[in-house]
Design an enzyme around this catalytic site. Sequence first.
Site, PDB file in Angstrom:
ATOM      1  N   LYS A   1      14.102  57.647  28.949  1.00 36.24           N
ATOM      2  CA  LYS A   1      14.790  58.888  29.285  1.00 36.24           C
ATOM      3  C   LYS A   1      13.842  59.903  29.935  1.00 36.24           C
ATOM      4  CE  LYS A   1      18.744  57.764  27.111  1.00 36.24           C
ATOM      5  NZ  LYS A   1      18.504  56.443  26.533  1.00 36.24           N
TER       6      LYS A   1
HETATM    7  C1  LIG Z   1      19.400  55.383  26.346  1.00 37.25           C
HETATM    8  C2  LIG Z   1      18.764  54.095  26.045  1.00 37.25           C
HETATM    9  C3  LIG Z   1      19.346  52.883  26.455  1.00 37.25           C
HETATM   10  C4  LIG Z   1      20.674  52.830  27.158  1.00 37.25           C
HETATM   11  O1  LIG Z   1      20.610  53.372  28.452  1.00 37.25           O
HETATM   12  P1  LIG Z   1      21.965  53.781  29.212  1.00 37.25           P
HETATM   13  O2  LIG Z   1      21.504  54.432  30.466  1.00 37.25           O
HETATM   14  O3  LIG Z   1      22.662  54.745  28.293  1.00 37.25           O
HETATM   15  O4  LIG Z   1      22.738  52.549  29.423  1.00 37.25           O
HETATM   16  C5  LIG Z   1      18.654  51.718  26.190  1.00 37.25           C
HETATM   17  N1  LIG Z   1      17.477  51.721  25.529  1.00 37.25           N
HETATM   18  C6  LIG Z   1      16.904  52.862  25.114  1.00 37.25           C
HETATM   19  C7  LIG Z   1      15.624  52.793  24.360  1.00 37.25           C
HETATM   20  C8  LIG Z   1      17.508  54.084  25.366  1.00 37.25           C
HETATM   21  O5  LIG Z   1      16.925  55.218  24.943  1.00 37.25           O
END
Ligand SMILES: *Cc1c(COP(=O)(O)O)cnc(C)c1O
Length: 497
Positions: free
Chosen positions: A113
């Site tokens: 993120k």
């Molecule tokens: C948010 C997240 C995901 C999922 O990603 P999306 O964009 O919501 O599909 C997968 N793995 C981790 C560690 C995340 O923080």
Amino acid sequence: MIYTSTRDASVRVPASEAIAKGISSDGGLFVPMTIPTINLVDIERLMRLDYVGRANEILKLYLTDFTDDELSACVENAYRADKFSSPEIAPLYSLSDEVQVLELWRGPTCAFKDMALQLLPHLLTASAAKTRKNTKIVILVATSGDTGKAALEGFRDVENTQILVFYPENGVSPMQKLQMTTQEGANVGVCAIQGNFDDAQSGVKAIFTDRVLEEKFAEHHMAFSSANSINWGRLVPQIVYYVSAYCDMVKSEKLKIGAPMNVVVPTGNFGNILAAYYAKQMGVPIGKLICASNANNVLTDFLESGTYDKNRPFYCTESPSMDILISSNLERLLFLLSGQDADATRAYMEALSEKGSYKVSEKVFSALAELFAAGCCDDTDTERTIRRIYEKYGYLCDTHTAVALNVYAAYKTKTGDSTPTVIASTANPYKFSKSVLHAVAPELVTDDEFETVEALHKFTGAPVPPQLSCLRGKTPRFTGVVQKEDMANAVLEMLGI
Ligand SMILES: *Cc1c(COP(=O)(O)O)cnc(C)c1O
């Protein structure tokens, strides 16, 4: 570049407005009306640039109402070498000749993120300066664990912003919780809700489209925006790392330029994999988009059958950031695959909120089948995969990345497809120490989070990120819990209005 809404074809806004608003007033998501393209000559040029240079080139194709100077200031602030634990920002780790792991968790909060949320605050404040002078932007976030911390860190003490994060009380790992509840900064707030991520996300969306609240905010010179991947400003930075990974694959001679690479993405809200789809549509030679889910396998069923049905049990798994039954960004894909048909998209979304399910048209389904492969695995197989990868390659991965590696192995066995493949690795293993240690050395697990971290470090030698180890012994600042119905009141209370 003009943006429209997935639910109202008459909407026309520039990028800055799409980012400042976060979500369209009709409840739809903003999408660019055309997808810019790059060719192999562009890719050769991008190969000679570093990550910041590549990000500048890609972003300016989408964010056309920002000046080059504005954009490069945003990008240089976001991807500073002192904030990331790799000078390449999003490095590839070579697991084998065929499989590369794209480490997207080298940023300040150890999850992918950060790739978007280190940039979004800069984009958002630049956008607000164009569209909303003298207004404080209030960022509301629903998190399944990682977005919350990454957004808090990205927005902390950013002038003219206030950020409030809601997380499911029992739906995040102990490390994720501690990262959020100990957050520093004068403009931040964190609150647990009694409910799951979908409840948090629906609650935030309802606040966004509440006209009474909107007016009350306007009286106080405040406006809402979103740091969730419903905000286009979250999605566009994610396109960059798929382009960049392709450049690095060619550069390191894993691929000949023009040859395809497959991408496997551990998926929750469908943001990350949608960014890979955009990269493919732009002209990056991406083959299959492989969508990996945990036991909450609503997307696996959808991509295999064309019917999206969230009427099913919700599981709390060891990959909590993917514990989601309503994948918001799918709406953008449906809009694109239906030929930008806002009426059809709105009808799907209405059916989803009324009945919890919808079935896509033949045309959309055949496009999906051409583009995507899908698979899922439960916690037992997730842990087996962590162990197998550790024992075979000496590489320690987190639970989400393990879901992707598991689904890739099954895809490979089923199809025999030997296209070079990039696995999106979305978190550092120490964010989920207990599950990871349980996978590789179950006898060493204890109930204490930091003893577990230490045991995992002693056993594997994998470095512990200092930003996690320094949380040991820290006292939480935010301990509030609310019912999901009380989220709007919690917002007013946190803002003191
Ligand atoms: C948010 C997240 C995901 C999922 O990603 P999306 O964009 O919501 O599909 C997968 N793995 C981790 C560690 C995340 O923080």
